[in-house]
Design a protein around this motif. Structure first.
Motif, PDB file in Angstrom:
ATOM      1  N   GLU A   1     -61.850  42.596  19.404  1.00 52.44           N
ATOM      2  CA  GLU A   1     -61.941  43.950  19.966  1.00 52.44           C
ATOM      3  C   GLU A   1     -61.283  43.995  21.342  1.00 52.44           C
ATOM      4  N   LEU A   2     -61.572  43.001  22.180  1.00 51.67           N
ATOM      5  CA  LEU A   2     -60.990  42.978  23.531  1.00 51.67           C
ATOM      6  C   LEU A   2     -59.475  42.830  23.477  1.00 51.67           C
ATOM      7  N   ILE A   3     -58.985  42.006  22.570  1.00 49.09           N
ATOM      8  CA  ILE A   3     -57.526  41.857  22.423  1.00 49.09           C
ATOM      9  C   ILE A   3     -56.905  43.227  22.129  1.00 49.09           C
ATOM     10  N   LEU A   4     -57.517  43.963  21.205  1.00 50.57           N
ATOM     11  CA  LEU A   4     -56.967  45.276  20.845  1.00 50.57           C
ATOM     12  C   LEU A   4     -57.099  46.273  21.993  1.00 50.57           C
ATOM     13  N   ILE A   5     -58.236  46.245  22.686  1.00 51.99           N
ATOM     14  CA  ILE A   5     -58.428  47.189  23.794  1.00 51.99           C
ATOM     15  C   ILE A   5     -57.389  46.934  24.885  1.00 51.99           C
ATOM     16  N   TYR A   6     -57.296  45.673  25.346  1.00 50.46           N
ATOM     17  CA  TYR A   6     -56.367  45.375  26.452  1.00 50.46           C
ATOM     18  C   TYR A   6     -54.922  45.564  26.011  1.00 50.46           C
ATOM     19  N   ASN A   7     -54.669  45.293  24.746  1.00 52.72           N
ATOM     20  CA  ASN A   7     -53.309  45.493  24.234  1.00 52.72           C
ATOM     21  C   ASN A   7     -52.951  46.976  24.235  1.00 52.72           C
ATOM     22  N   TYR A   8     -53.895  47.800  23.822  1.00 51.96           N
ATOM     23  CA  TYR A   8     -53.652  49.248  23.778  1.00 51.96           C
ATOM     24  C   TYR A   8     -53.477  49.784  25.200  1.00 51.96           C
ATOM     25  N   LEU A   9     -54.350  49.325  26.117  1.00 60.38           N
ATOM     26  CA  LEU A   9     -54.249  49.766  27.511  1.00 60.38           C
ATOM     27  C   LEU A   9     -52.899  49.370  28.092  1.00 60.38           C
ATOM     28  N   GLN A  10     -52.499  48.125  27.815  1.00 60.84           N
ATOM     29  CA  GLN A  10     -51.238  47.617  28.344  1.00 60.84           C
ATOM     30  C   GLN A  10     -50.054  48.411  27.777  1.00 60.84           C
ATOM     31  N   ALA A  11     -50.114  48.697  26.492  1.00 62.41           N
ATOM     32  CA  ALA A  11     -49.013  49.422  25.839  1.00 62.41           C
ATOM     33  C   ALA A  11     -48.855  50.824  26.413  1.00 62.41           C
ATOM     34  N   HIS A  12     -49.941  51.375  26.925  1.00 64.78           N
ATOM     35  CA  HIS A  12     -49.888  52.757  27.413  1.00 64.78           C
ATOM     36  C   HIS A  12     -49.884  52.838  28.937  1.00 64.78           C
ATOM     37  N   SER A  13     -49.654  51.718  29.600  1.00 58.96           N
ATOM     38  CA  SER A  13     -49.630  51.744  31.067  1.00 58.96           C
ATOM     39  C   SER A  13     -48.315  51.156  31.573  1.00 58.96           C
ATOM     40  N   ASP A  14     -47.776  51.739  32.627  1.00 55.72           N
ATOM     41  CA  ASP A  14     -46.585  51.144  33.242  1.00 55.72           C
ATOM     42  C   ASP A  14     -46.926  50.581  34.623  1.00 55.72           C
ATOM     43  N   ASP A  15     -48.219  50.361  34.844  1.00 56.35           N
ATOM     44  CA  ASP A  15     -48.674  49.819  36.126  1.00 56.35           C
ATOM     45  C   ASP A  15     -48.658  48.284  36.049  1.00 56.35           C
ATOM     46  N   ALA A  16     -47.771  47.665  36.822  1.00 56.37           N
ATOM     47  CA  ALA A  16     -47.575  46.212  36.738  1.00 56.37           C
ATOM     48  C   ALA A  16     -48.841  45.437  37.100  1.00 56.37           C
ATOM     49  N   THR A  17     -49.567  45.927  38.110  1.00 59.19           N
ATOM     50  CA  THR A  17     -50.772  45.208  38.547  1.00 59.19           C
ATOM     51  C   THR A  17     -51.834  45.203  37.450  1.00 59.19           C
ATOM     52  N   LEU A  18     -52.090  46.380  36.883  1.00 62.27           N
ATOM     53  CA  LEU A  18     -53.095  46.456  35.819  1.00 62.27           C
ATOM     54  C   LEU A  18     -52.634  45.662  34.590  1.00 62.27           C
ATOM     55  N   ASN A  19     -51.349  45.792  34.259  1.00 68.04           N
ATOM     56  CA  ASN A  19     -50.853  45.103  33.063  1.00 68.04           C
ATOM     57  C   ASN A  19     -50.926  43.579  33.186  1.00 68.04           C
ATOM     58  N   LYS A  20     -50.745  43.084  34.415  1.00 71.30           N
ATOM     59  CA  LYS A  20     -50.869  41.635  34.626  1.00 71.30           C
ATOM     60  C   LYS A  20     -52.304  41.193  34.311  1.00 71.30           C
ATOM     61  N   THR A  21     -53.258  41.981  34.782  1.00 79.57           N
ATOM     62  CA  THR A  21     -54.668  41.672  34.498  1.00 79.57           C
ATOM     63  C   THR A  21     -54.945  41.754  32.997  1.00 79.57           C
TER      64      THR A  21
END
Lengths: 276, 151
Positions: free
Chosen positions: A152-172
């Motif tokens: 579930e976490l893999i999918l959540i963070y993957n979805y968040l990352q796919a929809h964000s262009d914020d480098a700091t958040l995406n690194k996390t």
């Protein structure tokens, strides 16, 4: 494109499950291939977002219960064949890259040695570890709950990352995805050894289509704390019978500290960005 | 199989929950919800006709919840599949009666599944009058307090 994403998602999980089943050198090869398929999945998702195509992470249930590894390997090869056919309609440079990967993977999978699969015997015993009934039940529940949670976490963070262009958040998010993959592989391996292997169930849309990142991160920090407590209790429960297993759960427990720290930093960063 | 309280049937439901997901061609849906923690169960039904009587031709459930909820969903939907509407209501009643003798923290997850089934059946009834009637949601009355695992 959506059909392609679903097919790759299912092939990724099927290959990962085959990795859990294998008890030979094939295990690492299958894990590597499942990682590649996950990356394909992410790239296809990226194209869907670029092209404005609506999508979700729905998929069919994936039957994995086999007695011989060769059976699931054949099934994966068939899945890869079907993906390759589906790629014909993909007018994107990614298509030839994925097709080339699939071609190589099919070749390798076809020549992996067969193995007897012990991952579904429900013996619920780990090699060289003698646990009480209560500890065995607690470990069983923990593995089912946490393997789903990591997926579930893999999918959540993957979805968040796919929809964000914020480098700091995406690194996390990327660090947390990699950490969840590690935990999922550890727990999946343990489930296979205990004869209770299962594919994590489908994750409902609203879980990964996060409406409010601040609320999600706050809840996530609490969940990480709860996971730490579960690890602590399991470590205590198995310590007298298996100091080695106890150390494993202490190790997982301590890893959660860093996840909490990362999520706190992401929360502070996001709040400052939103309000500043 | 280890000689423990957790039987093989239960573990099979954990390894491969039956009827998990959302039906593509459902014609009724219901939700059971825990207002305290946001956990919920969605049940989708495909009501069909058999010998002139409506029956649950197919059923799926999806859960945001713990493994107990998933196991309860797997068992109850398996029981409900193929039942006529009256028998399905009886299944809900029987489940709720059994839960009356179970400690609240143990009953909450199963209650959520039973209420989701009741909601889906009630939605089906409501749609006889209004085909656009929205999916009904019922909230559980039991409290799902995390318990010590006794380890």
């Amino acid at each position: 494109m959506k059909t392609l994403a679903i097919m790759v998602h299912e092939a990724w999980l099927s290959t990962l499950a085959a990795g859990f089943m294998s008890q030979t050198q094939s295990k690492q090869r299958l894990f590597d291939f499942s990682d590649i398929l996950f990356r394909h999945f992410c790239w296809i998702e990226g194209i869907m977002i670029e092209e404005g195509e609506s999508y979700n992470y729905d998929r069919d249930s994936i039957p994995i219960k086999v007695e011989r590894l060769s059976v699931i390997l054949q099934n994966i090869i068939q899945r890869l064949n079907q993906i390759d056919l589906q790629l014909i309609g993909l007018n994107h440079t990614l298509g030839s890259r994925i097709s080339s990967d699939l071609h190589y993977m099919r070749e390798v999978l076809a020549h992996l040695p067969d193995e007897k699969v012990e991952a579904f015997g429900m013996q619920r015993k780990l090699p060289s570890v003698l646990l009480s009934e209560e500890a065995t039940d607690a470990l069983t529940i923990f593995l089912f709950e946490e393997s789903y949670k990591e997926y579930e976490l893999i999918l959540i963070y993957n979805y968040l990352q796919a929809h964000s262009d914020d480098a700091t958040l995406n690194k996390t998010f990327q660090i947390l995805i990699e950490e969840s993959f590690f935990h999922l592989k550890q727990f999946g391996d343990m489930m296979a050894q205990m004869g209770i292997l299962g594919i994590p169930r489908l994750v409902p849309h609203e879980v990964y289509q996060v409406a409010d990142l601040e609320t999600f991160l706050l809840a996530g920090i609490d969940e990480e704390k709860a996971a730490k407590e579960e690890c602590r209790k399991l470590s205590q429960a198995v310590a007298s019978n298996s100091p080695q297993l106890a150390k494993f759960f202490d190790f997982i427990n301590n890893q959660e500290d860093y996840h909490i720290e990362l999520m706190k930093r992401a929360l502070d960063y996001y709040k400052a960005k939103q309000h500043g | 199989m280890a000689d423990t309280d957790m039987n093989a049937q239960l573990i099979e439901h954990m390894m491969e929950p039956k009827n998990y997901g959302i039906l593509e061609d459902f014609n009724s849906q219901g939700v059971g919800k825990n207002p305290d923690n946001g956990e919920k169960v969605v049940i989708s039904l495909k009501i069909t006709e058999s010998n002139g009587e409506p029956v649950i031709g197919d059923i799926r459930f999806q859960a945001i919840g713990c493994m107990t909820t998933v196991v309860a969903g797997s068992i109850i939907t398996e029981e409900a599949k193929g039942l006529g509407i009256a028998r399905a209501y009886e299944l809900v009643d029987t489940t709720m009666r059994i839960l009356g003798g179970v400690p609240p923290q143990d009953a909450a997850c199963t209650e959520m599944v039973a209420l989701a089934l009741q909601a889906a059946l009630d939605t089906h009834e409501a749609r006889k009058e209004d085909p656009d009637y929205p999916a009904i949601t019922y909230q559980i009355t039991q409290s799902c307090t995390p318990k010590e695992e006794g380890i």
